[in-house]
Design a protein around this motif. Structure first.
Motif, PDB file in Angstrom:
ATOM      1  N   GLU A  58       3.024 -21.508 -38.654  1.00 30.56           N
ATOM      2  CA  GLU A  58       2.147 -21.111 -39.546  1.00 30.56           C
ATOM      3  C   GLU A  58       0.758 -22.033 -39.429  1.00 30.56           C
ATOM      4  O   GLU A  58       1.225 -23.223 -40.163  1.00 30.56           O
ATOM      5  CB  GLU A  58       2.517 -20.625 -40.523  1.00 30.56           C
ATOM      6  CG  GLU A  58       3.421 -19.471 -40.615  1.00 30.56           C
ATOM      7  CD  GLU A  58       3.585 -18.632 -41.778  1.00 30.56           C
ATOM      8  OE1 GLU A  58       3.021 -19.008 -42.823  1.00 30.56           O
ATOM      9  OE2 GLU A  58       4.674 -17.809 -41.941  1.00 30.56           O
ATOM     10  N   HIS A 113      -3.921 -18.180 -42.957  1.00 23.47           N
ATOM     11  CA  HIS A 113      -2.879 -18.401 -42.273  1.00 23.47           C
ATOM     12  C   HIS A 113      -2.286 -17.730 -41.314  1.00 23.47           C
ATOM     13  O   HIS A 113      -2.759 -16.700 -41.115  1.00 23.47           O
ATOM     14  CB  HIS A 113      -1.715 -19.031 -43.349  1.00 23.47           C
ATOM     15  CG  HIS A 113      -0.957 -17.838 -44.087  1.00 23.47           C
ATOM     16  ND1 HIS A 113      -1.530 -16.770 -44.732  1.00 23.47           N
ATOM     17  CD2 HIS A 113       0.206 -17.051 -43.693  1.00 23.47           C
ATOM     18  CE1 HIS A 113      -0.695 -15.789 -45.036  1.00 23.47           C
ATOM     19  NE2 HIS A 113       0.236 -16.265 -44.574  1.00 23.47           N
ATOM     20  N   HIS A 115       0.818 -15.654 -38.694  1.00 20.79           N
ATOM     21  CA  HIS A 115       2.087 -15.145 -38.711  1.00 20.79           C
ATOM     22  C   HIS A 115       2.655 -15.369 -37.240  1.00 20.79           C
ATOM     23  O   HIS A 115       2.122 -14.622 -36.292  1.00 20.79           O
ATOM     24  CB  HIS A 115       2.195 -13.851 -39.069  1.00 20.79           C
ATOM     25  CG  HIS A 115       2.186 -13.767 -40.689  1.00 20.79           C
ATOM     26  ND1 HIS A 115       2.006 -12.619 -41.294  1.00 20.79           N
ATOM     27  CD2 HIS A 115       2.174 -14.697 -41.634  1.00 20.79           C
ATOM     28  CE1 HIS A 115       1.997 -12.794 -42.499  1.00 20.79           C
ATOM     29  NE2 HIS A 115       1.967 -14.117 -42.558  1.00 20.79           N
ATOM     30  N   SER A 123       3.283 -10.946 -46.382  1.00 19.57           N
ATOM     31  CA  SER A 123       4.803 -10.878 -46.583  1.00 19.57           C
ATOM     32  C   SER A 123       4.988 -10.883 -47.996  1.00 19.57           C
ATOM     33  O   SER A 123       4.160 -11.106 -48.776  1.00 19.57           O
ATOM     34  CB  SER A 123       5.491 -12.104 -45.934  1.00 19.57           C
ATOM     35  OG  SER A 123       4.826 -13.289 -46.479  1.00 19.57           O
ATOM     36  N   ASP A 126       4.069 -14.192 -49.306  1.00 22.49           N
ATOM     37  CA  ASP A 126       2.549 -14.191 -49.506  1.00 22.49           C
ATOM     38  C   ASP A 126       2.141 -13.635 -50.709  1.00 22.49           C
ATOM     39  O   ASP A 126       1.500 -14.087 -51.505  1.00 22.49           O
ATOM     40  CB  ASP A 126       1.893 -13.335 -48.436  1.00 22.49           C
ATOM     41  CG  ASP A 126       2.036 -14.240 -47.221  1.00 22.49           C
ATOM     42  OD1 ASP A 126       2.304 -15.460 -47.069  1.00 22.49           O
ATOM     43  OD2 ASP A 126       1.917 -13.486 -46.192  1.00 22.49           O
TER      44      ASP A 126
END
Ligand SMILES: [Zn+2]
Length: 170
Positions: A58, A113, A115, A123, A126
């Motif tokens: 990431e 960011h 994935h 997610s 997150d």
């Protein structure tokens, strides 16, 4: 598909949750907070190339700007113990970034960011990290999607889809 083979129109549609390409009216009209994020396409290219350069990790960084406009991106090291699944920015670096933004009359309006899973959906992790009022860009290989963290967010109870508008003059 490599980015260079995507037409500007196709590229814009790819990152805009299927919405129609922004017309000049759309670009000039005042955006409702969180619904759109204006960003220079060069920043998007940089984030995507950084994502592809480290496909198993990431990558992360900050979005600087004001009122829904990204005027600068600031790559940050990912110091998470498991950077394949999580990202974390060091506190000292964050303090420096905020200070630098203030000095230039900008704000940290969010971050980006990647994935490695290939999904641009935020997610649950997150969501747990999100602060209301911040923009999130999530990249996965050749895709990038925008999200806005707010109380009425539908994804993980925090995020709303945010249309990215590529704008050279940003
Ligand atoms: Zn994530």
């Amino acid at each position: 598909m490599a980015l260079r083979f995507i037409t500007p129109l196709g590229f814009l549609q790819m990152i805009c949750h299927g919405n129609n390409m922004a017309s000049s009216n759309r670009i000039q009209s005042p955006d409702k907070k969180g619904e759109t994020l204006f960003i220079n396409p060069n920043f998007v290219k940089k984030i995507l190339s950084e994502t592809r350069a480290r496909p198993m990790l990431e990558i992360c960084g900050l979005l600087l700007g004001s009122s829904g406009h990204v005027t600068e991106i600031m790559p940050m090291p990912n110091i998470a113990p498991n950077p394949r699944r999580f990202f974390e920015m060091e506190t000292a670096g964050l303090i420096t970034a905020h200070r630098e933004a203030r000095r230039r009359h900008l704000s940290v309006i969010g971050h980006y960011h990647s994935h490695p899973s290939g999904s641009c959906l935020p997610s649950a992790t997150d969501a747990a990290l999100a602060h209301y009022g911040q923009y999130w860009l999530i990249a996965a290989f050749n895709k990038i999607e925008g999200w806005y963290a707010c109380k009425s967010g539908r994804i993980e109870g925090v995020f709303l889809p945010c249309e990215l508008i590529l704008h050279k003059s940003v």
